[in-house]
Scaffold this motif. Structure first.
Motif, mmCIF file in Angstrom:
data_model
loop_
_atom_site.group_PDB
_atom_site.id
_atom_site.type_symbol
_atom_site.label_atom_id
_atom_site.label_comp_id
_atom_site.label_asym_id
_atom_site.label_seq_id
_atom_site.Cartn_x
_atom_site.Cartn_y
_atom_site.Cartn_z
ATOM 1 N N MET A 149 1.051 -1.522 -0.149
ATOM 2 C CA MET A 149 0.110 0.116 0.387
ATOM 3 C C MET A 149 1.102 0.760 -0.111
ATOM 4 S SD MET A 149 -2.521 0.971 2.288
ATOM 5 C CE MET A 149 -4.440 0.467 1.979
ATOM 6 N N LEU A 150 2.149 0.705 0.304
ATOM 7 C CA LEU A 150 3.073 2.491 1.335
ATOM 8 C C LEU A 150 3.336 2.749 -0.249
ATOM 9 C CD1 LEU A 150 4.413 2.427 4.400
ATOM 10 C CD2 LEU A 150 2.673 4.145 3.201
ATOM 11 N N THR A 151 4.110 1.332 -1.062
ATOM 12 C CA THR A 151 4.796 1.432 -2.633
ATOM 13 C C THR A 151 3.799 2.315 -3.366
ATOM 14 O OG1 THR A 151 6.016 -0.055 -2.177
ATOM 15 C CG2 THR A 151 6.235 0.502 -4.390
ATOM 16 N N ASP A 152 2.856 1.183 -3.503
ATOM 17 C CA ASP A 152 1.366 2.574 -4.104
ATOM 18 C C ASP A 152 1.099 3.863 -3.870
ATOM 19 O OD1 ASP A 152 -0.155 2.383 -6.046
ATOM 20 O OD2 ASP A 152 -1.783 1.850 -4.890
ATOM 21 N N ILE A 153 0.350 4.264 -2.800
ATOM 22 C CA ILE A 153 1.230 5.895 -1.940
ATOM 23 C C ILE A 153 1.891 6.704 -2.714
ATOM 24 C CG2 ILE A 153 0.564 7.719 -0.426
ATOM 25 C CD1 ILE A 153 -0.841 4.921 1.388
ATOM 26 N N MET A 154 3.390 6.366 -2.557
ATOM 27 C CA MET A 154 4.121 6.885 -2.595
ATOM 28 C C MET A 154 4.130 7.171 -4.576
ATOM 29 S SD MET A 154 5.217 8.326 -0.027
ATOM 30 C CE MET A 154 4.444 7.615 0.829
ATOM 31 N N LYS A 155 3.857 5.878 -5.129
ATOM 32 C CA LYS A 155 4.655 5.826 -6.711
ATOM 33 C C LYS A 155 2.997 6.992 -6.735
ATOM 34 C CE LYS A 155 5.575 1.727 -8.125
ATOM 35 N NZ LYS A 155 6.723 1.563 -8.759
ATOM 36 N N LYS A 156 2.055 7.298 -6.343
ATOM 37 C CA LYS A 156 1.192 8.158 -7.149
ATOM 38 C C LYS A 156 1.432 9.499 -6.757
ATOM 39 C CE LYS A 156 -2.984 5.526 -7.382
ATOM 40 N NZ LYS A 156 -3.516 3.866 -6.468
ATOM 41 N N ILE A 157 2.133 9.717 -5.317
ATOM 42 C CA ILE A 157 2.783 10.990 -4.982
ATOM 43 C C ILE A 157 3.596 11.736 -5.872
ATOM 44 C CG2 ILE A 157 3.077 12.882 -3.281
ATOM 45 C CD1 ILE A 157 1.979 11.423 -0.916
ATOM 46 N N PHE A 158 5.042 10.744 -5.965
ATOM 47 C CA PHE A 158 5.915 11.047 -6.179
ATOM 48 C C PHE A 158 6.629 10.818 -7.702
ATOM 49 C CE2 PHE A 158 6.688 11.409 -2.040
ATOM 50 C CZ PHE A 158 7.112 12.621 -1.631
ATOM 51 N N GLY A 159 5.682 9.578 -8.542
ATOM 52 C CA GLY A 159 5.722 9.188 -9.390
ATOM 53 C C GLY A 159 6.264 7.862 -9.782
ATOM 54 N N GLU A 160 6.053 7.100 -10.830
ATOM 55 C CA GLU A 160 5.750 5.650 -10.752
ATOM 56 C C GLU A 160 7.543 5.057 -11.293
ATOM 57 O OE1 GLU A 160 4.232 3.160 -11.336
ATOM 58 O OE2 GLU A 160 2.498 3.965 -10.993
ATOM 59 N N GLU A 161 8.517 6.127 -11.467
ATOM 60 C CA GLU A 161 9.351 5.469 -10.616
ATOM 61 C C GLU A 161 9.963 5.011 -8.840
ATOM 62 O OE1 GLU A 161 12.177 6.050 -13.339
ATOM 63 O OE2 GLU A 161 9.888 5.327 -13.799
#
Ligand code: DAH
Length: 339
Positions: free
Chosen positions: A227-239
């Motif tokens: 879940m955190l990976t998903d949220i961080m990607k949504k905030i800072f980008g797919e990379e």
């Protein structure tokens, strides 16, 4: 009598013609239409008129009054118009005057980050729950497994109002309030302001957090990481990638500190991440079963995971802001630079 009336009308009309100010017009009104005026004295003279002539003379007087009043009203309107024109000419738009500037505000970077985080979490099914900033010691500390006089309180020294009432030092307080009132399974986030007895170049006595809590059957560290990976990607980008480091919080066991790959250099290492490629951005963990039990949730049946973001810090990383103090000055020139 008739002659007298015609004479009054003639004089009135002539006098009106010569009037050149409002003051003179007032004098005219007193003279002809006032209580001691000429028309009133004519009316008084009716006593001497033969009864059979009275209706005729009365009608004539009324007609005369009407004529004088109309002529007077006309003149009065003329003066009013003149006055208005003069006023308008005085206040005419000066086209050489610089325009009045209506400053438009700008959303604060922290507000924008809050909105972004909440949009993401709400889309994932989280419910937004708010709690009080003036909080009981129990919800801020004790219910989170931080007993009175416990050394871990030192991590979050805050402002006490009485022995048991304080300014909350973390939005984790809302976890306890939610666990007491909501029936599992549930997913909540809690945005808000928090306080600590801390003030230097990188700490402010007031800042913002967003807390998340998931309580369900069989949740694990893997769910938390996904879940955190998903949220961080949504905030800072797919990379974006994240990594967990073991840590300690009294209310989670195990606890982790979460590092996020530096969005400025994409993890290569730069000034922002001090060459490490990662930024320490949040705390998280599996909710300590003791904490679930204290709030009346059966820890044999349910488990939880939780995480807490420092929203100002996220906004600074996201917008490339380097000085924390700028975040609390509300200088519109600074706010406008932020996209
Ligand atoms: N409340 C912690 C703090 O302010 C951050 C935190 C850590 C929140 C772990 C959590 C958590 O929900 O599980 O430092």
């Amino acid at each position: 009598m008739e002659e007298k009336l015609t004479d009054i009308l003639n004089r009135a009309q002539n006098e009106l013609k010569t009037i050149s100010s409002k003051e003179q017009l007032v004098e005219f009104k007193v003279k002809f239409l006032g209580k001691q005026g000429e028309l009133t004295s004519v009316l008084r003279g009716m006593r001497d008129v033969a009864p059979e002539d009275r209706p005729k003379i009365g009608a004539m007087i009324n007609e005369l009054r009407e004529k004088i009043e109309n002529a007077y009203a006309e003149k009065e309107e003329y003066f009013n118009k003149l006055e208005l024109e003069k006023e308008l000419a005085k206040g005419a738009i000066d086209i050489t005057e610089p325009g009045k500037n209506h400053e438009r505000g700008a959303l604060h970077p922290t507000t924008k980050m809050f909105n972004k985080m909440m949009d993401i979490c709400v889309a994932m099914g989280f419910k937004v729950v708010e709690g009080p900033e003036i909080e009981l010691d129990y919800y801020n500390f004790e219910g989170l497994n931080i007993p009175k006089n416990h050394p871990s309180r030192d991590m979050q020294d805050t402002f006490f109002i009485t022995e048991n009432i304080l300014l909350r030092s973390q939005t984790s307080s809302v976890q306890v309030r939610s666990m007491e009132t909501l029936k599992p399974p549930f997913k909540i986030i809690s945005p808000g302001r928090v306080y600590r007895n801390d003030s230097d170049a990188t700490h402010s006595p007031v800042f913002h957090q967003l807390e998340a809590l998931v309580v369900d059957k069989n949740v694990s560290m893997a769910d938390l990481k996904a879940m955190l990976t998903d949220i961080m990607k949504k905030i800072f980008g797919e990379e974006t990638t994240i990594r967990f480091r073991p840590s300690f919080f009294p209310f989670t066991e195990p606890s982790v500190e979460v590092d996020v790959s530096c969005p400025t250099c994409n993890g290569k290492g730069c000034k922002v991440c001090k060459g490490t490629g990662f930024l320490e951005l949040l705390g998280a963990g599996i909710v300590n079963p003791k904490v679930l039990e204290m709030s009346g949730i059966n820890s044999k049946e349910y488990r939880g995971f939780a995480f807490g973001f420092g929203v100002d810090r996220f906004a600074m990383v996201y917008d490339g802001i380097t000085d924390l103090r700028n975040m609390f000055k509300n200088d519109i020139r600074f706010l406008k630079q932020i996209k």
